[in-house]
Design a protein around this motif. Structure first.
Motif, PDB file in Angstrom:
ATOM      1  N   ASP A 146     -12.933  28.385 -25.938  1.00 20.62           N
ATOM      2  CA  ASP A 146     -11.968  27.812 -26.872  1.00 20.62           C
ATOM      3  C   ASP A 146     -11.495  26.456 -26.354  1.00 20.62           C
ATOM      4  N   THR A 147     -11.181  25.561 -27.284  1.00 20.25           N
ATOM      5  CA  THR A 147     -10.648  24.251 -26.937  1.00 20.25           C
ATOM      6  C   THR A 147      -9.172  24.228 -27.286  1.00 20.25           C
ATOM      7  N   VAL A 148      -8.341  23.828 -26.336  1.00 21.68           N
ATOM      8  CA  VAL A 148      -6.898  23.776 -26.544  1.00 21.68           C
ATOM      9  C   VAL A 148      -6.444  22.328 -26.479  1.00 21.68           C
ATOM     10  N   LYS A 149      -5.793  21.877 -27.551  1.00 21.94           N
ATOM     11  CA  LYS A 149      -5.233  20.523 -27.584  1.00 21.94           C
ATOM     12  C   LYS A 149      -3.718  20.650 -27.454  1.00 21.94           C
ATOM     13  N   GLU A 150      -3.137  19.956 -26.487  1.00 25.48           N
ATOM     14  CA  GLU A 150      -1.699  20.047 -26.233  1.00 25.48           C
ATOM     15  C   GLU A 150      -0.998  18.743 -26.592  1.00 25.48           C
ATOM     16  N   THR A 151       0.199  18.887 -27.168  1.00 17.73           N
ATOM     17  CA  THR A 151       1.046  17.742 -27.464  1.00 17.73           C
ATOM     18  C   THR A 151       2.373  17.946 -26.744  1.00 17.73           C
ATOM     19  N   LEU A 152       2.761  16.989 -25.931  1.00 16.20           N
ATOM     20  CA  LEU A 152       3.981  17.086 -25.133  1.00 16.20           C
ATOM     21  C   LEU A 152       5.190  16.620 -25.928  1.00 16.20           C
ATOM     22  N   ARG A 153       6.261  17.408 -25.858  1.00 18.29           N
ATOM     23  CA  ARG A 153       7.576  17.031 -26.372  1.00 18.29           C
ATOM     24  C   ARG A 153       8.601  17.509 -25.337  1.00 18.29           C
ATOM     25  N   TYR A 154       9.680  16.781 -25.216  1.00 18.75           N
ATOM     26  CA  TYR A 154      10.762  17.207 -24.335  1.00 18.75           C
ATOM     27  C   TYR A 154      11.807  17.930 -25.175  1.00 18.75           C
ATOM     28  N   ALA A 155      12.306  19.044 -24.634  1.00 19.26           N
ATOM     29  CA  ALA A 155      13.191  19.906 -25.415  1.00 19.26           C
ATOM     30  C   ALA A 155      14.315  20.446 -24.557  1.00 19.26           C
ATOM     31  N   SER A 156      15.320  20.957 -25.248  1.00 19.39           N
ATOM     32  CA  SER A 156      16.379  21.725 -24.608  1.00 19.39           C
ATOM     33  C   SER A 156      15.984  23.193 -24.742  1.00 19.39           C
ATOM     34  N   THR A 177      13.185  19.432 -20.588  1.00 19.48           N
ATOM     35  CA  THR A 177      12.149  20.405 -20.275  1.00 19.48           C
ATOM     36  C   THR A 177      10.873  20.060 -21.042  1.00 19.48           C
ATOM     37  N   PRO A 178       9.745  19.887 -20.349  1.00 24.25           N
ATOM     38  CA  PRO A 178       8.501  19.616 -21.078  1.00 24.25           C
ATOM     39  C   PRO A 178       8.011  20.862 -21.802  1.00 24.25           C
ATOM     40  N   VAL A 179       7.735  20.711 -23.091  1.00 23.94           N
ATOM     41  CA  VAL A 179       7.237  21.788 -23.942  1.00 23.94           C
ATOM     42  C   VAL A 179       5.944  21.290 -24.567  1.00 23.94           C
ATOM     43  N   TYR A 180       4.903  22.120 -24.513  1.00 21.39           N
ATOM     44  CA  TYR A 180       3.598  21.723 -25.029  1.00 21.39           C
ATOM     45  C   TYR A 180       3.264  22.544 -26.272  1.00 21.39           C
ATOM     46  N   PHE A 181       3.069  21.862 -27.402  1.00 20.39           N
ATOM     47  CA  PHE A 181       2.625  22.505 -28.631  1.00 20.39           C
ATOM     48  C   PHE A 181       1.105  22.558 -28.573  1.00 20.39           C
ATOM     49  N   GLN A 182       0.535  23.765 -28.681  1.00 23.68           N
ATOM     50  CA  GLN A 182      -0.899  23.935 -28.512  1.00 23.68           C
ATOM     51  C   GLN A 182      -1.592  24.273 -29.833  1.00 23.68           C
ATOM     52  N   LYS A 183      -2.698  23.612 -30.076  1.00 25.71           N
ATOM     53  CA  LYS A 183      -3.586  23.906 -31.200  1.00 25.71           C
ATOM     54  C   LYS A 183      -4.883  24.410 -30.601  1.00 25.71           C
ATOM     55  N   PRO A 204       0.368  20.958 -37.243  1.00 28.51           N
ATOM     56  CA  PRO A 204       0.092  22.399 -37.114  1.00 28.51           C
ATOM     57  C   PRO A 204      -0.156  22.767 -35.654  1.00 28.51           C
ATOM     58  N   PHE A 205       0.335  23.942 -35.261  1.00 25.26           N
ATOM     59  CA  PHE A 205       0.133  24.430 -33.894  1.00 25.26           C
ATOM     60  C   PHE A 205       0.062  25.949 -33.919  1.00 25.26           C
ATOM     61  N   ASP A 206      -0.538  26.525 -32.868  1.00 20.77           N
ATOM     62  CA  ASP A 206      -0.724  27.969 -32.786  1.00 20.77           C
ATOM     63  C   ASP A 206       0.280  28.640 -31.860  1.00 20.77           C
ATOM     64  N   ARG A 207       0.624  27.959 -30.785  1.00 18.59           N
ATOM     65  CA  ARG A 207       1.557  28.523 -29.802  1.00 18.59           C
ATOM     66  C   ARG A 207       2.214  27.391 -29.036  1.00 18.59           C
ATOM     67  N   ILE A 208       3.181  27.791 -28.178  1.00 19.95           N
ATOM     68  CA  ILE A 208       3.930  26.828 -27.373  1.00 19.95           C
ATOM     69  C   ILE A 208       3.823  27.252 -25.916  1.00 19.95           C
ATOM     70  N   ARG A 209       3.664  26.268 -25.043  1.00 18.71           N
ATOM     71  CA  ARG A 209       3.648  26.548 -23.607  1.00 18.71           C
ATOM     72  C   ARG A 209       4.854  25.895 -22.967  1.00 18.71           C
TER      73      ARG A 209
END
Length: 100
Positions: free
Chosen positions: A27-37, A5-11, A69-74
């Motif tokens: 606002d500027t949102v920077k996303e980092t993709l990680r695959y997760a269960s 499942t693609p999970v995006y950590f957002q700053k 560091p991240f603020d939320r997850i999508r």
């Protein structure tokens, strides 16, 4: 356990103030993709973390620790905030709840 499942950590970086107009920029949102269960959080964990059932909570497990560091997850189109985090030897488990 599948980590598919693609999970995006957002700053989130707040917009700059413009003194000419008196408004703030977008606002500027920077996303980092990680695959997760990703799975629904069980009732026992809900009682432990939230002291009762809470709708829209998920358990997200990634294979390596996420150190940035991240603020939320999508996940999909929904945004989540982290309520509980636990780092195991090679895995990182997060219990998240939906942001309204």
């Amino acid at each position: 356990m599948r980590y598919d499942t693609p999970v995006y950590f957002q700053k989130v970086t707040p917009g700059e103030y413009d003194p000419d107009t008196g408004n703030y920029g977008d606002d500027t949102v920077k996303e980092t993709l990680r695959y997760a269960s990703v799975m629904n959080t069980g009732e026992e964990k809900l009682r432990l973390v939230y002291d009762g059932p809470k709708q829209g909570s998920l358990t997200v497990q990634i294979q390596k620790h996420y150190e940035e560091p991240f603020d939320r997850i999508r996940v999909g189109k929904k945004l989540y905030r982290v309520d509980f985090s636990r780092k195991l030897r090679t895995k990182h488990t997060l219990i998240v709840s939906e942001v309204q």
